[in-house]
Design a protein around this motif. Structure first.
Motif, PDB file in Angstrom:
ATOM      1  N   SER A  70     119.094-206.566  31.846  1.00 33.19           N
ATOM      2  CA  SER A  70     117.708-206.497  32.316  1.00 33.19           C
ATOM      3  C   SER A  70     116.837-207.543  31.636  1.00 33.19           C
ATOM      4  CB  SER A  70     117.108-205.115  32.015  1.00 33.19           C
ATOM      5  OG  SER A  70     117.870-204.100  32.580  1.00 33.19           O
ATOM      6  N   ASP A  71     115.840-207.992  32.369  1.00 35.23           N
ATOM      7  CA  ASP A  71     114.795-208.885  31.858  1.00 35.23           C
ATOM      8  C   ASP A  71     113.514-208.063  31.879  1.00 35.23           C
ATOM      9  OD1 ASP A  71     112.918-210.804  31.300  1.00 35.23           O
ATOM     10  OD2 ASP A  71     113.209-211.929  33.159  1.00 35.23           O
ATOM     11  N   SER A  72     113.170-207.444  30.756  1.00 38.81           N
ATOM     12  CA  SER A  72     112.044-206.507  30.729  1.00 38.81           C
ATOM     13  C   SER A  72     110.677-207.185  30.656  1.00 38.81           C
ATOM     14  CB  SER A  72     112.191-205.529  29.561  1.00 38.81           C
ATOM     15  OG  SER A  72     112.143-206.227  28.333  1.00 38.81           O
ATOM     16  N   ASN A  73     110.628-208.470  30.280  1.00 46.58           N
ATOM     17  CA  ASN A  73     109.333-209.152  30.168  1.00 46.58           C
ATOM     18  C   ASN A  73     109.141-210.247  31.210  1.00 46.58           C
ATOM     19  OD1 ASN A  73     111.061-211.085  29.196  1.00 46.58           O
ATOM     20  ND2 ASN A  73     110.182-211.156  27.133  1.00 46.58           N
ATOM     21  N   ALA A  74     110.035-210.299  32.214  1.00 54.47           N
ATOM     22  CA  ALA A  74     109.927-211.220  33.357  1.00 54.47           C
ATOM     23  C   ALA A  74     109.829-212.697  32.954  1.00 54.47           C
ATOM     24  CB  ALA A  74     108.756-210.833  34.252  1.00 54.47           C
ATOM     25  N   ASP A  75     110.563-213.083  31.885  1.00 52.26           N
ATOM     26  CA  ASP A  75     110.576-214.495  31.489  1.00 52.26           C
ATOM     27  C   ASP A  75     111.807-215.231  32.028  1.00 52.26           C
ATOM     28  OD1 ASP A  75     112.630-213.564  29.885  1.00 52.26           O
ATOM     29  OD2 ASP A  75     111.801-214.357  28.014  1.00 52.26           O
ATOM     30  N   GLY A  76     112.622-214.538  32.835  1.00 55.44           N
ATOM     31  CA  GLY A  76     113.800-215.156  33.419  1.00 55.44           C
ATOM     32  C   GLY A  76     115.050-215.061  32.563  1.00 55.44           C
ATOM     33  N   GLU A  93     121.626-202.766  23.790  1.00 50.27           N
ATOM     34  CA  GLU A  93     121.314-203.865  22.876  1.00 50.27           C
ATOM     35  C   GLU A  93     120.057-204.557  23.376  1.00 50.27           C
ATOM     36  OE1 GLU A  93     124.805-206.291  22.983  1.00 50.27           O
ATOM     37  OE2 GLU A  93     126.050-204.771  22.002  1.00 50.27           O
ATOM     38  N   ILE A  94     119.161-204.901  22.460  1.00 48.90           N
ATOM     39  CA  ILE A  94     117.884-205.501  22.843  1.00 48.90           C
ATOM     40  C   ILE A  94     117.637-206.769  22.021  1.00 48.90           C
ATOM     41  CG2 ILE A  94     115.367-205.168  22.898  1.00 48.90           C
ATOM     42  CD1 ILE A  94     115.939-202.150  23.182  1.00 48.90           C
ATOM     43  N   ASP A  95     117.222-207.830  22.711  1.00 47.73           N
ATOM     44  CA  ASP A  95     116.754-209.061  22.063  1.00 47.73           C
ATOM     45  C   ASP A  95     115.234-209.038  22.200  1.00 47.73           C
ATOM     46  OD1 ASP A  95     116.104-211.565  21.146  1.00 47.73           O
ATOM     47  OD2 ASP A  95     116.998-212.638  22.841  1.00 47.73           O
ATOM     48  N   GLY A  96     114.563-208.492  21.207  1.00 49.26           N
ATOM     49  CA  GLY A  96     113.112-208.291  21.287  1.00 49.26           C
ATOM     50  C   GLY A  96     112.279-209.540  21.084  1.00 49.26           C
ATOM     51  N   ASP A  97     112.830-210.566  20.431  1.00 46.16           N
ATOM     52  CA  ASP A  97     112.027-211.757  20.152  1.00 46.16           C
ATOM     53  C   ASP A  97     112.451-212.979  20.973  1.00 46.16           C
ATOM     54  OD1 ASP A  97     114.404-212.417  18.895  1.00 46.16           O
ATOM     55  OD2 ASP A  97     113.569-212.395  16.864  1.00 46.16           O
ATOM     56  N   GLY A  98     113.400-212.808  21.887  1.00 47.88           N
ATOM     57  CA  GLY A  98     113.771-213.883  22.798  1.00 47.88           C
ATOM     58  C   GLY A  98     114.573-215.019  22.201  1.00 47.88           C
ATOM     59  N   ARG A 102     120.810-210.185  19.500  1.00 47.22           N
ATOM     60  CA  ARG A 102     120.415-208.774  19.614  1.00 47.22           C
ATOM     61  C   ARG A 102     119.739-208.327  18.327  1.00 47.22           C
ATOM     62  NH1 ARG A 102     123.674-210.996  23.539  1.00 47.22           N
ATOM     63  NH2 ARG A 102     124.390-209.465  25.005  1.00 47.22           N
ATOM     64  N   ASP A 103     118.490-207.832  18.455  1.00 43.91           N
ATOM     65  CA  ASP A 103     117.727-207.362  17.302  1.00 43.91           C
ATOM     66  C   ASP A 103     117.858-205.860  17.102  1.00 43.91           C
ATOM     67  OD1 ASP A 103     116.526-209.992  17.060  1.00 43.91           O
ATOM     68  OD2 ASP A 103     115.317-209.427  18.777  1.00 43.91           O
ATOM     69  N   GLY A 120     115.348-206.861  11.735  1.00 41.89           N
ATOM     70  CA  GLY A 120     113.973-207.348  11.833  1.00 41.89           C
ATOM     71  C   GLY A 120     113.766-208.780  11.388  1.00 41.89           C
ATOM     72  N   ASN A 121     114.670-209.328  10.565  1.00 37.14           N
ATOM     73  CA  ASN A 121     114.467-210.689  10.070  1.00 37.14           C
ATOM     74  C   ASN A 121     115.421-211.709  10.692  1.00 37.14           C
ATOM     75  OD1 ASN A 121     116.830-209.963   8.764  1.00 37.14           O
ATOM     76  ND2 ASN A 121     116.205-210.761   6.769  1.00 37.14           N
ATOM     77  N   GLY A 122     116.271-211.272  11.622  1.00 36.07           N
ATOM     78  CA  GLY A 122     117.123-212.209  12.349  1.00 36.07           C
ATOM     79  C   GLY A 122     118.299-212.777  11.592  1.00 36.07           C
ATOM     80  N   ASP A 123     118.736-212.116  10.511  1.00 30.55           N
ATOM     81  CA  ASP A 123     119.882-212.643   9.757  1.00 30.55           C
ATOM     82  C   ASP A 123     121.227-212.099  10.242  1.00 30.55           C
ATOM     83  OD1 ASP A 123     119.876-210.042   8.800  1.00 30.55           O
ATOM     84  OD2 ASP A 123     119.683-210.609   6.682  1.00 30.55           O
ATOM     85  N   GLY A 124     121.211-211.286  11.294  1.00 25.28           N
ATOM     86  CA  GLY A 124     122.450-210.741  11.844  1.00 25.28           C
ATOM     87  C   GLY A 124     122.906-209.449  11.201  1.00 25.28           C
ATOM     88  N   ARG A 125     122.171-208.972  10.184  1.00 28.97           N
ATOM     89  CA  ARG A 125     122.498-207.702   9.531  1.00 28.97           C
ATOM     90  C   ARG A 125     121.376-206.710   9.787  1.00 28.97           C
ATOM     91  NH1 ARG A 125     123.727-209.517   3.429  1.00 28.97           N
ATOM     92  NH2 ARG A 125     121.528-209.959   3.631  1.00 28.97           N
ATOM     93  N   PRO A 126     121.719-205.439  10.010  1.00 27.34           N
ATOM     94  CA  PRO A 126     120.652-204.460  10.240  1.00 27.34           C
ATOM     95  C   PRO A 126     119.804-204.241   8.987  1.00 27.34           C
ATOM     96  CG  PRO A 126     122.809-203.385  10.266  1.00 27.34           C
ATOM     97  CD  PRO A 126     123.045-204.855  10.116  1.00 27.34           C
ATOM     98  N   ASP A 127     118.502-204.213   9.167  1.00 31.56           N
ATOM     99  CA  ASP A 127     117.564-203.944   8.074  1.00 31.56           C
ATOM    100  C   ASP A 127     117.136-202.487   8.054  1.00 31.56           C
ATOM    101  OD1 ASP A 127     117.569-206.765   7.634  1.00 31.56           O
ATOM    102  OD2 ASP A 127     116.135-206.932   9.274  1.00 31.56           O
TER     103      ASP A 127
END
Length: 181
Positions: A70-76, A93-98, A102-103, A120-127
């Motif tokens: 799904s594209d939930s924010n209509a950015d394509g 899985e969600i990519d919240g910051d584009g 997956r965040d 939350g910081n994009g390092d690939g490990r869950p915070d």
């Protein structure tokens, strides 16, 4: 052998109905289903806002939904991926910051959320890792200094905070530094 059968339908959205009541014309949403030669549904795509771009794409296996993008924010760009097993959700899985990574990941069992991980910081490990029992949060582990170890552990009873443990010296320094107090 027959080629794939494609069925296209156009249906008015709630936004279109409201626009038409006010004298404006809105675009139709689109829905495309693809069936195999035996008539079994293999994919389904939806343009939910009528902009000509498919916001959701679903794949089916043996007549059951297996995956949805799904594209939930209509950015394509797809930003949410949902995986199914049987009749229920297995994982989202969600990519919240584009950024393409997956965040957030949520894992389900028997139709209820069981575990949620947030990077939350994009390092690939869950915070932050949240655990659930019967669909209610039971524990949350937070790594606020991003060293890979939990700094704060919160426990919940019936979905409400019951206790919180923290590596006080480091945690309070970070909270005070960030003004969180």
């Amino acid at each position: 052998r027959c080629p794939d059968l494609v069925v296209v339908t156009a249906r008015p959205t709630a936004a279109r109905a409201q626009s038409e009541r006010h004298g404006r014309r809105a675009q139709l949403s689109r829905h495309l289903d693809r069936h195999d030669a035996s008539g079994r549904l293999v994919s389904s795509d939806d343009d939910l806002n009528g902009d000509g771009v498919m916001e959701t794409s679903s794949l089916f296996e043996d007549g059951r939904m297996a995956r949805r993008r799904s594209d939930s924010n209509a950015d394509g760009q797809a930003d949410t991926w949902t995986f199914y097993r049987g009749d229920g959700i297995l994982r989202t899985e969600i990519d919240g910051d584009g950024d393409g990574f997956r965040d957030e990941v949520a894992i389900y069992a028997k139709g209820q959320i069981e575990r949620e991980e947030v990077d939350g910081n994009g390092d690939g490990r869950p915070d932050a890792i949240s655990l659930y029992v019967n669909g209610q949060i039971s524990e949350k582990r937070e790594d606020i200094d991003f060293d890979g170890k939990p700094d704060v552990v919160s426990r919940y009873k019936n979905g409400k905070l019951a206790s919180r443990e923290a590596d006080s010296s480091e945690v309070f320094e970070l909270w005070n530094k960030d003004g969180a107090n």
